[in-house]
Design a protein around this motif. Structure first.
Motif, PDB file in Angstrom:
ATOM      1  N   HIS A  30       0.810  -1.259   0.026  1.00  0.00           N
ATOM      2  CA  HIS A  30      -0.014  -0.127  -0.130  1.00  0.00           C
ATOM      3  C   HIS A  30       0.804   1.186  -0.018  1.00  0.00           C
ATOM      4  O   HIS A  30       0.421   2.290  -0.549  1.00  0.00           O
ATOM      5  N   ALA A 141      -7.158  -5.192  10.098  1.00  0.00           N
ATOM      6  CA  ALA A 141      -7.181  -4.232   9.224  1.00  0.00           C
ATOM      7  C   ALA A 141      -6.487  -2.840  10.173  1.00  0.00           C
ATOM      8  O   ALA A 141      -6.397  -1.937   9.564  1.00  0.00           O
ATOM      9  N   THR A 142      -6.395  -2.922  11.478  1.00  0.00           N
ATOM     10  CA  THR A 142      -5.899  -2.091  12.173  1.00  0.00           C
ATOM     11  C   THR A 142      -4.304  -2.156  12.344  1.00  0.00           C
ATOM     12  O   THR A 142      -3.815  -1.486  13.172  1.00  0.00           O
ATOM     13  N   ASN A 158      -0.750  -8.346   3.185  1.00  0.00           N
ATOM     14  CA  ASN A 158      -1.993  -8.209   2.653  1.00  0.00           C
ATOM     15  C   ASN A 158      -2.941  -9.303   2.492  1.00  0.00           C
ATOM     16  O   ASN A 158      -4.074  -9.185   2.489  1.00  0.00           O
ATOM     17  N   GLY A 161      -4.980  -9.021   5.552  1.00  0.00           N
ATOM     18  CA  GLY A 161      -5.889  -7.863   5.740  1.00  0.00           C
ATOM     19  C   GLY A 161      -5.397  -6.737   6.416  1.00  0.00           C
ATOM     20  O   GLY A 161      -5.768  -5.548   6.879  1.00  0.00           O
ATOM     21  N   MET A 162      -3.819  -6.537   6.584  1.00  0.00           N
ATOM     22  CA  MET A 162      -3.139  -5.554   7.278  1.00  0.00           C
ATOM     23  C   MET A 162      -2.790  -4.405   6.368  1.00  0.00           C
ATOM     24  O   MET A 162      -2.777  -4.748   4.836  1.00  0.00           O
ATOM     25  N   LEU A 163      -2.557  -3.325   6.767  1.00  0.00           N
ATOM     26  CA  LEU A 163      -1.809  -2.336   5.803  1.00  0.00           C
ATOM     27  C   LEU A 163      -0.543  -2.444   5.649  1.00  0.00           C
ATOM     28  O   LEU A 163       0.234  -2.804   6.910  1.00  0.00           O
ATOM     29  N   SER A 202      -7.509  -3.168  -1.789  1.00  0.00           N
ATOM     30  CA  SER A 202      -7.967  -2.093  -1.253  1.00  0.00           C
ATOM     31  C   SER A 202      -8.022  -2.400   0.449  1.00  0.00           C
ATOM     32  O   SER A 202      -7.747  -3.381   0.997  1.00  0.00           O
ATOM     33  N   HIS A 203      -7.956  -1.043   1.052  1.00  0.00           N
ATOM     34  CA  HIS A 203      -7.823  -1.181   2.435  1.00  0.00           C
ATOM     35  C   HIS A 203      -8.626  -0.139   3.146  1.00  0.00           C
ATOM     36  O   HIS A 203      -8.502   1.150   2.788  1.00  0.00           O
ATOM     37  N   PRO A 204      -9.245  -0.298   4.360  1.00  0.00           N
ATOM     38  CA  PRO A 204     -10.132   0.418   5.016  1.00  0.00           C
ATOM     39  C   PRO A 204      -9.207   1.984   5.328  1.00  0.00           C
ATOM     40  O   PRO A 204      -9.787   3.003   5.415  1.00  0.00           O
ATOM     41  N   LEU A 205      -8.070   1.687   5.776  1.00  0.00           N
ATOM     42  CA  LEU A 205      -7.472   2.988   6.308  1.00  0.00           C
ATOM     43  C   LEU A 205      -6.918   3.787   5.164  1.00  0.00           C
ATOM     44  O   LEU A 205      -6.925   4.969   5.253  1.00  0.00           O
TER      45      LEU A 205
END
Length: 225
Positions: A30, A141-142, A158, A161-163, A202-205
């Motif tokens: 990312h 995700a955090t 990835n 689900g990590m940044l 894609s990632h929520p952050l």
């Protein structure tokens, strides 16, 4: 004096290359920075990040070294201040793995860097259960995975689900042949996938004003390439 571990072939990482043919985005970080001095920990925490997971060799230390690279002392100190020391961890493919007999190197690194080194039976991109154990209250995700290897650190982050933050290696000296070969392969694959239009997952952050990396870094960012 650094402890030299006989790093074995990472067969899960080799097998992962076949999965990348179906999911090439897993290889792409990312965010890309020169090193952790370019990361703005306060801005990263503000976006919702709650834990930092570091690779060791060529991310925090020179290969197999047991001390922090001097220029990284201040940014790591700042990371502890922002996230808290219990929200930092090291997941290495040398220290804390079966290659590290008796956990000798893991113990030495914890004492020198004051960061928990995760013990586990499997190398990245496997071994996520050690992350869950270290950060039981933090959704993936955090969490932020920071490392210098695409096929292990970035794919590992990835896939769970990590940044992901990719750092350039601190040095090319002291790396075993197996790592040098793998690094060339993964770099070629990343360029090939990008040429075919692949982008990081894609990632929520990334929806909170950090898609370009500007809010996360104090220096150069190359995440879009």
């Amino acid at each position: 004096m650094p402890l030299r571990l006989s790093q074995s072939w990472n067969w899960p990482a080799i097998a992962m290359t076949f999965r990348l043919l179906r999911q090439p985005e897993l290889l792409l970080p990312h965010l890309e920075v020169q090193d952790i001095t370019n990361l703005n920990w306060a801005a990263l925490h503000k976006t919702g990040a709650r834990g930092l997971v570091f690779d060791k060799d060529n991310t925090l230390t020179l290969p197999y070294a047991l001390h922090l690279e001097p220029k990284l002392e201040l940014p790591l100190q700042n990371a502890r201040a922002v996230f808290g020391p219990e929200r930092l961890a090291i997941i290495s493919n040398s220290a804390g793995t079966p290659d590290d007999h008796g956990g000798v190197e893991a113990d030495a690194i914890e004492q020198a860097l004051a960061i928990r080194v995760l013990r586990r039976q499997h190398k990245k991109p496997r071994g996520f259960e050690s992350i869950e154990h270290q950060f039981p209250s933090c959704p993936p995700a955090t969490l932020v995975m920071i490392g210098d290897r695409l096929l292990t650190d970035v794919v590992f982050g990835n896939a769970h689900g990590m940044l992901t933050v990719y750092c350039k290696k601190l040095t090319g000296q002291g790396e075993p042949l197996v790592v040098r070969v793998a690094r060339r392969v993964e770099t070629w694959l990343a360029r090939f996938f990008r040429s075919r239009g692949a982008r990081p997952p894609s990632h929520p952050l990334l929806t909170k004003g950090v898609a370009s990396g500007v809010a996360l870094t104090t220096g150069h960012s190359d995440a879009s390439r």
